[in-house]
Design a protein around this motif. Structure first.
Motif, PDB file in Angstrom:
ATOM      1  N   ALA A 192      65.678 -31.837  39.035  1.00 33.38           N
ATOM      2  CA  ALA A 192      64.787 -31.942  40.004  1.00 33.38           C
ATOM      3  C   ALA A 192      64.360 -33.345  40.757  1.00 33.38           C
ATOM      4  O   ALA A 192      63.576 -34.210  40.393  1.00 33.38           O
ATOM      5  CB  ALA A 192      63.404 -31.230  39.888  1.00 33.38           C
ATOM      6  N   PRO A 193      65.398 -33.931  41.393  1.00 31.68           N
ATOM      7  CA  PRO A 193      65.534 -35.304  41.744  1.00 31.68           C
ATOM      8  C   PRO A 193      64.351 -35.751  42.694  1.00 31.68           C
ATOM      9  O   PRO A 193      64.065 -36.845  42.819  1.00 31.68           O
ATOM     10  CB  PRO A 193      66.954 -35.573  42.224  1.00 31.68           C
ATOM     11  N   ASP A 194      63.442 -34.540  43.456  1.00 29.35           N
ATOM     12  CA  ASP A 194      62.646 -34.969  44.355  1.00 29.35           C
ATOM     13  C   ASP A 194      61.326 -34.873  43.669  1.00 29.35           C
ATOM     14  O   ASP A 194      60.363 -35.020  44.376  1.00 29.35           O
ATOM     15  CB  ASP A 194      62.832 -33.800  45.504  1.00 29.35           C
ATOM     16  N   LEU A 195      61.411 -34.788  42.256  1.00 24.26           N
ATOM     17  CA  LEU A 195      60.114 -34.733  41.763  1.00 24.26           C
ATOM     18  C   LEU A 195      59.295 -36.199  41.778  1.00 24.26           C
ATOM     19  O   LEU A 195      59.908 -37.178  41.534  1.00 24.26           O
ATOM     20  CB  LEU A 195      60.341 -34.606  40.184  1.00 24.26           C
ATOM     21  N   ASP A 196      58.021 -36.083  42.593  1.00 23.66           N
ATOM     22  CA  ASP A 196      57.339 -37.241  42.754  1.00 23.66           C
ATOM     23  C   ASP A 196      56.111 -37.365  41.833  1.00 23.66           C
ATOM     24  O   ASP A 196      55.738 -36.284  41.302  1.00 23.66           O
ATOM     25  CB  ASP A 196      57.157 -37.510  44.210  1.00 23.66           C
ATOM     26  N   LEU A 197      55.257 -38.238  41.993  1.00 21.53           N
ATOM     27  CA  LEU A 197      53.839 -38.129  41.306  1.00 21.53           C
ATOM     28  C   LEU A 197      53.083 -37.078  41.632  1.00 21.53           C
ATOM     29  O   LEU A 197      52.442 -36.284  40.883  1.00 21.53           O
ATOM     30  CB  LEU A 197      53.240 -39.545  41.680  1.00 21.53           C
ATOM     31  N   ALA A 198      52.911 -36.695  43.163  1.00 23.92           N
ATOM     32  CA  ALA A 198      52.190 -35.586  43.605  1.00 23.92           C
ATOM     33  C   ALA A 198      52.706 -34.349  42.906  1.00 23.92           C
ATOM     34  O   ALA A 198      51.859 -33.573  42.724  1.00 23.92           O
ATOM     35  CB  ALA A 198      52.112 -35.564  44.976  1.00 23.92           C
ATOM     36  N   THR A 199      54.070 -34.162  42.789  1.00 25.83           N
ATOM     37  CA  THR A 199      54.607 -32.723  42.360  1.00 25.83           C
ATOM     38  C   THR A 199      54.088 -32.878  40.794  1.00 25.83           C
ATOM     39  O   THR A 199      53.917 -31.862  40.175  1.00 25.83           O
ATOM     40  CB  THR A 199      55.960 -32.729  42.849  1.00 25.83           C
ATOM     41  N   GLY A 200      54.209 -34.172  40.464  1.00 24.58           N
ATOM     42  CA  GLY A 200      54.001 -34.222  38.746  1.00 24.58           C
ATOM     43  C   GLY A 200      52.820 -33.509  38.397  1.00 24.58           C
ATOM     44  O   GLY A 200      52.359 -32.949  37.513  1.00 24.58           O
ATOM     45  N   TYR A 201      51.671 -34.313  39.306  1.00 28.64           N
ATOM     46  CA  TYR A 201      50.260 -33.687  39.069  1.00 28.64           C
ATOM     47  C   TYR A 201      49.993 -32.030  39.315  1.00 28.64           C
ATOM     48  O   TYR A 201      49.244 -31.609  38.783  1.00 28.64           O
ATOM     49  CB  TYR A 201      49.232 -34.719  39.815  1.00 28.64           C
ATOM     50  N   ALA A 202      50.860 -31.576  40.232  1.00 31.24           N
ATOM     51  CA  ALA A 202      50.778 -30.323  40.527  1.00 31.24           C
ATOM     52  C   ALA A 202      51.275 -29.432  39.338  1.00 31.24           C
ATOM     53  O   ALA A 202      50.701 -28.524  38.912  1.00 31.24           O
ATOM     54  CB  ALA A 202      51.436 -29.973  41.797  1.00 31.24           C
ATOM     55  N   VAL A 203      52.096 -30.007  38.685  1.00 30.02           N
ATOM     56  CA  VAL A 203      52.857 -29.303  37.437  1.00 30.02           C
ATOM     57  C   VAL A 203      51.676 -29.412  36.497  1.00 30.02           C
ATOM     58  O   VAL A 203      51.189 -28.476  35.794  1.00 30.02           O
ATOM     59  CB  VAL A 203      53.979 -29.860  36.908  1.00 30.02           C
ATOM     60  N   GLN A 204      51.293 -30.652  36.316  1.00 29.57           N
ATOM     61  CA  GLN A 204      49.955 -30.775  35.284  1.00 29.57           C
ATOM     62  C   GLN A 204      48.992 -29.674  35.413  1.00 29.57           C
ATOM     63  O   GLN A 204      48.344 -29.408  34.434  1.00 29.57           O
ATOM     64  CB  GLN A 204      49.547 -32.315  35.306  1.00 29.57           C
ATOM     65  N   ARG A 205      48.382 -29.605  36.563  1.00 28.33           N
ATOM     66  CA  ARG A 205      47.200 -28.998  36.964  1.00 28.33           C
ATOM     67  C   ARG A 205      47.754 -27.198  36.606  1.00 28.33           C
ATOM     68  O   ARG A 205      47.013 -26.579  36.141  1.00 28.33           O
ATOM     69  CB  ARG A 205      46.916 -28.629  38.350  1.00 28.33           C
ATOM     70  N   ALA A 206      49.210 -26.815  36.893  1.00 29.21           N
ATOM     71  CA  ALA A 206      49.537 -25.528  36.395  1.00 29.21           C
ATOM     72  C   ALA A 206      49.192 -25.377  35.065  1.00 29.21           C
ATOM     73  O   ALA A 206      48.766 -24.348  34.349  1.00 29.21           O
ATOM     74  CB  ALA A 206      50.812 -25.380  36.955  1.00 29.21           C
ATOM     75  N   LEU A 207      50.014 -26.305  34.281  1.00 29.37           N
ATOM     76  CA  LEU A 207      49.680 -26.412  32.747  1.00 29.37           C
ATOM     77  C   LEU A 207      48.080 -26.428  32.193  1.00 29.37           C
ATOM     78  O   LEU A 207      47.757 -25.649  31.270  1.00 29.37           O
ATOM     79  CB  LEU A 207      49.936 -27.477  31.905  1.00 29.37           C
ATOM     80  N   ARG A 208      47.242 -26.953  33.015  1.00 28.36           N
ATOM     81  CA  ARG A 208      45.947 -27.129  32.688  1.00 28.36           C
ATOM     82  C   ARG A 208      45.200 -25.586  32.750  1.00 28.36           C
ATOM     83  O   ARG A 208      44.216 -25.408  31.958  1.00 28.36           O
ATOM     84  CB  ARG A 208      45.117 -28.085  33.721  1.00 28.36           C
TER      85      ARG A 208
END
Length: 253
Positions: free
Chosen positions: A28-44
């Motif tokens: 997912a080469p378009d993974l940026d910090l904002a998307t990273g935090y979105a993934v983290q929120r899904a895990l949370r």
């Protein structure tokens, strides 16, 4: 576009399987910090009760090394806390590493875009020495900043000592020692995290404010690793000591 649900599922599977995976950004080469935090929120949302927050990349030198200008943050799942005297079961993790922390326990709620280190100290009920056990889900701890944010900043387990009141303690100057199996493996001072641990917590509050969140009374904050993290294995004993705050010992099995 990166699929947040699919990326979160890959990380959850790595935890369940106790098997490292390639960094998400490889596919997912378009993974940026904002998307990273979105993934983290899904895990949370899947993590159950939370006990607080943790900071990463709080060293100015480390920030320069990896090309970022600010720390990153993750959440602490209550179920990942270790009790004093209880061993760390390394078999539950993939590639555990230990680092010493100064831990804040909030005595009152704290939120807003202009919170300072002084505000943090005023709202703090106690500070303690802690050990964070990092456990990256990526092979060989190879990741971009967006990857590690998605992976909840490599959160694994954490151990927190008995808190003491912060009044009269200059947390910039406290000495920090990390030992493994009776040998000193790293030393530092409290200033290793953004110049002052309370400054790191203040940064966290401001970052959370941008997401409409804040810290709540009773929550704990791991203010950032004070030394390089060291690998741990069955049979190891890790001891973290911080002047004026005390010592915690963690046995690994």
């Amino acid at each position: 576009m990166a699929n947040v649900t699919e990326l979160a599922a890959r990380l959850s599977k790595a935890v369940a399987d106790r098997t490292a995976i390639d960094q998400l950004s490889d596919e997912a080469p378009d993974l940026d910090l904002a998307t990273g935090y979105a993934v983290q929120r899904a895990l949370r949302e899947q993590a159950g009760p939370l006990s607080g927050w943790k900071l990463g990349v709080t060293s100015r030198a480390k920030q320069a090394q990896v090309g970022v200008s600010a720390p990153i943050y993750g959440f602490l799942a209550a179920g990942n806390a270790l009790d004093l005297g209880a061993p760390l079961n390394t078999g539950e993790l993939i590639q555990p590493r230990a680092e010493p922390e100064i831990v804040f326990t909030l005595g009152s709620d704290l939120a807003g875009p202009h919170v300072t280190a002084t505000d943090v100290l005023r709202a703090t009920a106690g500070v303690a020495v802690g050990v964070e056990i990092l456990d990256s889900r990526y092979r060989d701890y190879r990741f971009t900043m967006a990857d590690v944010v998605a992976d909840n900043t490599s959160a694994g387990r954490y151990l927190i000592g008995a808190p003491v009141p912060p009044a009269g303690i200059d947390l910039r100057l406290v000495g920090v020692v990390l030992e493994r199996n009776g040998e000193v493996v790293a030393t530092a001072s409290g200033s290793a995290t953004l110049g002052h641990p309370a400054a790191a917590v203040a940064w966290l509050v401001r970052a959370l404010a941008a997401e409409g969140e804040g810290l709540r009374a009773g929550e704990v904050v791991l203010s950032g690793g004070l030394t390089a993290a060291v690998p741990v294995a069955p049979g190891d004993v890790v001891v973290a000591s911080v002047d004026r705050l005390g010592t915690v010992e963690l046995s690994c099995r």
